[in-house]
Write an enzyme that holds these catalytic residues in place. Structure first.
Site, mmCIF file in Angstrom:
data_model
loop_
_atom_site.group_PDB
_atom_site.id
_atom_site.type_symbol
_atom_site.label_atom_id
_atom_site.label_comp_id
_atom_site.label_asym_id
_atom_site.label_seq_id
_atom_site.Cartn_x
_atom_site.Cartn_y
_atom_site.Cartn_z
ATOM 1 N N LYS A 71 3.142 4.516 -6.515
ATOM 2 C CA LYS A 71 1.746 4.662 -6.660
ATOM 3 C C LYS A 71 1.144 5.679 -5.563
ATOM 4 O O LYS A 71 -0.053 6.330 -5.820
ATOM 5 C CB LYS A 71 1.131 3.294 -6.496
ATOM 6 N N ASP A 108 -6.545 -1.158 -10.523
ATOM 7 C CA ASP A 108 -5.907 -2.543 -10.052
ATOM 8 C C ASP A 108 -7.295 -3.202 -9.486
ATOM 9 O O ASP A 108 -7.365 -4.590 -9.879
ATOM 10 C CB ASP A 108 -4.932 -2.478 -8.935
#
Ligand code: ATR
Length: 283
Positions: A71, A108
């Site tokens: 990420k 997220d």
């Protein structure tokens, strides 16, 4: 449905990627919406990540999700990352533009908040302090979401205090740092408690915290979803606190990517949950 030569392509890059639930989740949406498309697991080692990501456009992919451990690397590898991804310091969703350029975002925090909205519709972020356990990558997305939702006081506590201090400095906003040893006391007057650590996850150490100081109306959420009901959530539920389970964050964070790649906004339905639970062997 049967895939044709025009199928729209997306997937998830991770290392390892074999435990990812994303192919099950997106596959269910593709099937139930009758979309001519595929969402595939892409096992990519860290040393190959940037090259593999750049190759997506050349192979006709519309984009990918990016998961552990890529990420942060994805933030550096895309052509443009939006402001949210830059604040969080990580990209979990990559979209290939018509010109082949890669745009990165992070969904997220969106998934986290949508999960709370779905599981506790009456919960008001502005009504009081939030306590966040942990200062890893997941915590950053959660804290950014809480700042943007208008939480007036965000109490961050982490085993490694320096990491929490750094995060509070980076993110700004109404974030204060509390010693890990004082995590129970930090719960006084709280309106929300979120665990973003890996404690309580199957195979990891248990999360030890006294809930005695937590108001009875405070919402409790754990982003851990294996087990589906962590000991923290079971303890909170037993003393009457409202709780929201972690699985929903995973389901909701997937929505923006699916819509960008496949052109249809998907929904988190009881049918989808049943499908995921059956896959997890808990249906
Ligand atoms: P992620 O990116 O998924 O959040 P991470 O960056 O590895 O994962 O962060 C894991 C979090 O769990 C961190 O807050 C970590 O605390 P440290 O920053 O002190 O490492 C926390 N954590 C993991 N094991 C822990 C333990 N045994 N006790 C307390 N906290 C723990």
């Amino acid at each position: 449905m049967t895939m044709t030569g025009r199928a729209k392509l997306a997937g998830v890059m991770g290392w390892p990627v074999s435990h990812s639930l994303s192919p099950v989740l997106h596959g269910h949406w593709l099937d139930s919406l009758g979309i001519d498309g595929a969402y595939v697991p892409l096992p990519v080692a860290p040393e190959n990540f940037a090259e593999a990501l750049r190759a997506l456009a050349k192979m006709g992919f519309r984009g990918v999700n990016v998961t552990v451990p890529h990420k942060e690397a994805a933030l550096a590898a895309v052509d443009a990352a939006d402001a949210l991804a830059r604040r969080i310091g990580a990209v979990n969703t990559v979209i290939v533009g018509d010109d082949g350029k890669l745009t990165g975002t992070n969904t997220d925090g969106f998934g986290f908040l949508e999960n709370l909205k779905e599981g506790a519709p009456g919960w008001n972020p502005a009504a009081g302090p939030a306590v966040v356990l942990g200062a890893g990558g997941a915590a950053r997305a959660v804290v950014v979401a809480l700042i943007d939702a208008g939480v007036p006081d965000i109490r961050l506590t982490n085993r490694t205090r320096d990491r929490a201090e750094r995060m509070a400095r980076d993110l700004g906003g109404p974030v204060t740092v509390h010693d890990w040893d004082d995590r129970g006391a930090a719960l006084a007057d709280a309106n929300l408690l979120v665990n973003t650590t890996t404690l309580g996850m199957t195979g990891k150490d248990p999360l030890v915290i006294s809930l005695d100081a937590l108001p009875g109306a405070a919402l409790v959420n754990d982003i851990v979803y294996a087990p589906l009901e962590t000991e923290l959530l079971a303890a909170a539920r037993a003393r009457g606190n409202p709780v929201v389970y972690g699985l929903g964050m995973l389901l909701h964070q997937a929505r923006p990517g699916f819509e960008a790649w496949f052109g249809t906004p998907p929904q988190v339905t009881p049918d989808l949950r049943a499908h995921i639970l059956a896959h997890l062997g808990q249906g």
